[in-house]
Design an enzyme around this catalytic site. Structure first.
Site, mmCIF file in Angstrom:
data_model
loop_
_atom_site.group_PDB
_atom_site.id
_atom_site.type_symbol
_atom_site.label_atom_id
_atom_site.label_comp_id
_atom_site.label_asym_id
_atom_site.label_seq_id
_atom_site.Cartn_x
_atom_site.Cartn_y
_atom_site.Cartn_z
ATOM 1 N N PHE A 102 0.785 -2.923 -3.347
ATOM 2 C CA PHE A 102 -0.285 -3.573 -4.115
ATOM 3 C C PHE A 102 -0.624 -4.979 -3.615
ATOM 4 O O PHE A 102 -0.857 -5.877 -4.407
ATOM 5 C CB PHE A 102 0.062 -3.635 -5.619
ATOM 6 C CG PHE A 102 0.759 -2.410 -6.142
ATOM 7 C CD1 PHE A 102 0.217 -1.153 -5.948
ATOM 8 C CD2 PHE A 102 1.954 -2.512 -6.833
ATOM 9 C CE1 PHE A 102 0.848 -0.013 -6.441
ATOM 10 C CE2 PHE A 102 2.599 -1.385 -7.323
ATOM 11 C CZ PHE A 102 2.051 -0.120 -7.123
ATOM 12 N N HIS A 103 -0.697 -5.168 -2.295
ATOM 13 C CA HIS A 103 -0.984 -6.483 -1.727
ATOM 14 C C HIS A 103 -2.178 -6.465 -0.781
ATOM 15 O O HIS A 103 -2.095 -7.015 0.325
ATOM 16 C CB HIS A 103 0.241 -7.017 -0.962
ATOM 17 C CG HIS A 103 1.456 -7.202 -1.797
ATOM 18 N ND1 HIS A 103 2.721 -7.323 -1.247
ATOM 19 C CD2 HIS A 103 1.624 -7.301 -3.133
ATOM 20 C CE1 HIS A 103 3.616 -7.469 -2.218
ATOM 21 N NE2 HIS A 103 2.970 -7.465 -3.367
ATOM 22 N N PRO A 104 -3.320 -5.881 -1.121
ATOM 23 C CA PRO A 104 -4.445 -5.897 -0.192
ATOM 24 C C PRO A 104 -4.947 -7.319 0.051
ATOM 25 O O PRO A 104 -4.988 -8.144 -0.853
ATOM 26 C CB PRO A 104 -5.498 -5.044 -0.899
ATOM 27 C CG PRO A 104 -5.169 -5.143 -2.348
ATOM 28 C CD PRO A 104 -3.672 -5.230 -2.401
#
Length: 534
Positions: A469-471
């Protein structure tokens, strides 16, 4: 003239997430300016936002999440992933893992070396410390009295302590602070909580200033596209037909998925990408939506005996009741848990100058997110490549804002990323074979000890890999002569006026760790840039 329904403001901020809340607070501190903060989602008045374990219910729930999915990923053997992004006041800080992490000093010094003057470690550290309320108090590296609360976890597990000892036995030192600029080591993550309750950007930065007469917060206000007068951005048109004008600037804090999507729906981006969507090209800027980077985690699972895990506690009514009472009475116990409690940073190979892989270790196991925990004791050692060389994209497929953009992270597309994935699995096996853990581990469930050759491990990485969850990086920052850059080091969109971006999309390269607090730092820095120029 554009019909104005919400009025005219000096600054219009799109997205009341982690970055938008910081920016709204800082800009509205000047009583002479009027600020409008737009949030596509609703208010943060649901109990599961505030109980830390509630991320289980807020992710992939349209009440709080955009519920995006990636396109099928070749590197993941054709799988498509859920791609959670916050859609509520507080944004991702309302649904994420609550881990406080800045990254490495070398990350920001690299940004500066790419031509982004003012973004080195020494430049951004004051932005981190200014907003921080660190449990250990003020120091050269930490701040106290700021809005962003940082506390130690309120739970520990013997299995995690054993993992930490095993790390020390293979040369990964113990650490109590990952946020000194060099995050090498193993220790418990510090978390954005306050006395066992999730501390969101909305709580930290909006609640204290709700009575400011010059700040208006509008929920259920999804942006359709930007409004222009020539090359100057003058406002925002909303999906419901309303609009709002900006006298000075519009600032997008919509995140690494929605900021590029908003620009593309406004005709800003690559002409060949927009062709066929019904969107007319207004401004050719080929970097919009390109350069997508994300941390792919490989979730290795180990069965254990002789030591407790959360699996057994959740599997009994007594265990569940005890957890509830611990939280109700003392704000302690498993309900205060972030998704991962123990972290470790190390090198997958000595060729790396700084740690290039990160562990998120959990005293639990399951087949995939949303599934029940396994009925036997086990733990998960999730490991991600901190600086992937693969690059993906975010592209709108239609002028209709209700149509989700196509998200293609392009995981494991490069030889180096596949090599790091193989090395990461082997490092994990060395840790689990160390005496402190070997006494408990009975079986490697995923990927399984029978998988040993490099080709098999690459396939296993494709089967096990999922987003953490780190775009980032889809509107990257760079000087004017950088053809792929979308914003300048002052975060102004190249070739346009009155438009900035301040969120994780502007990162030239992803930070070496969790990205929520770096996104907030970017907003803090943006406020200095905007107020200084004003």
């Amino acid at each position: 003239m554009v019909a104005v329904d919400l009025g005219e403001f000096d600054y219009v901020i799109i997205g009341a997430g982690s970055a938008g809340c910081v920016l709204a607070n800082r800009l509205s501190a000047d009583p002479s300016v009027r600020v409008c903060l737009l949030e596509a989602g609703g208010r943060d008045n649901w109990i599961w936002i505030h109980i830390p374990i509630g991320y289980l219910y807020t992710q992939n729930n349209p009440r709080t999440d955009w519920c995006f999915k990636t396109e099928p990923e070749p590197g993941l053997n054709g799988r498509s992933l859920n791609y959670p992004r916050g859609r509520v006041l507080g944004g991702c800080s309302a649904i994420n893992g609550m881990i406080y992490m800045r990254g490495q000093a070398a990350d920001y010094d690299h940004w500066r070396q790419l031509g982004n003057v003012g973004w080195g470690w020494d430049d951004v550290l004051p932005c981190f410390t200014r907003m921080e309320d660190f449990v250990g108090g003020s120091s050269e590296l930490h701040g106290a009295g700021g809005e962003w609360r940082v506390e130690n976890p309120r739970i520990s597990w013997p299995i995690l302590d054993a993992f930490r000892e095993a790390c020390a036995q293979v040369g990964i030192p113990k650490t109590d602070d990952f946020n000194t600029g060099d995050n090498e080591g193993c220790g418990y993550f510090q978390v954005n909580q306050k006395k066992g309750v999730r501390w969101t950007a909305a709580k930290a930065f909006l609640r204290p200033v709700l009575k400011r007469p010059n700040l208006r917060i509008v929920t259920e206000a999804e942006a359709r596209h930007l409004l222009f007068d020539g090359r100057r951005c003058i406002g925002v048109a909303l999906v419901d037909g309303r609009s709002v004008r900006a006298r000075r600037e519009v600032i997008s804090c919509a995140g690494a998925v929605m900021s590029p999507a908003l620009l593309q729906r406004s005709g800003i981006g690559r002409g060949d990408w927009l062709a066929g969507t019904g969107i007319e090209l207004r401004h050719d800027l080929p970097g919009v939506g390109a350069n997508l980077q994300d941390h792919l985690q490989l979730r290795l699972v180990y069965r254990v005996q002789g030591i407790g895990t959360l699996n057994e506690r959740v599997g009994s009514m007594f265990g569940k009741g005890r957890m509830g009472l611990e939280y109700l009475l003392f704000r302690k116990g498993p309900l205060t848990m972030a998704p991962s409690q123990l972290g470790a940073f190390t090198r997958s190979d000595p060729r790396f100058a700084t740690p290039n892989i990160e562990y998120h270790v959990q005293p639990l196991s399951l087949d995939k997110f949303g599934d029940p925990l396994h009925p036997f004791p086990a733990f998960t050692a999730s490991v991600c490549n901190l600086r992937p060389t693969s690059r993906g994209e975010v592209r709108v497929t239609s002028a209709d804002p209700r149509a989700h953009p196509a998200i293609r992270p392009n995981y494991l597309a490069t030889d180096e990323d596949r090599q790091v994935a193989v090395e990461s699995i082997r490092v994990t096996r060395r840790i689990c074979a160390a005496p402190a853990l070997a006494r408990y581990v009975t079986e490697e469930l995923r990927p399984g000890s029978m998988v040993q050759d490099e080709a098999g491990l690459v396939r296993a990485a494709g089967d096990l890999g999922t987003t953490i969850f780190h775009p980032a990086g889809t509107c990257r920052m760079g000087p004017a002569d950088d053809r792929g850059a979308v914003v300048s080091p002052r975060l102004q969109v190249h070739g346009l006026e009155g438009l900035r971006i301040a969120d994780a999309s502007v990162m030239p390269t992803i930070t070496s760790g969790n990205t929520n607090s770096p996104s907030m730092m970017i907003a803090e820095k943006a406020a200095h840039l905007i107020l200084g120029s004003a």
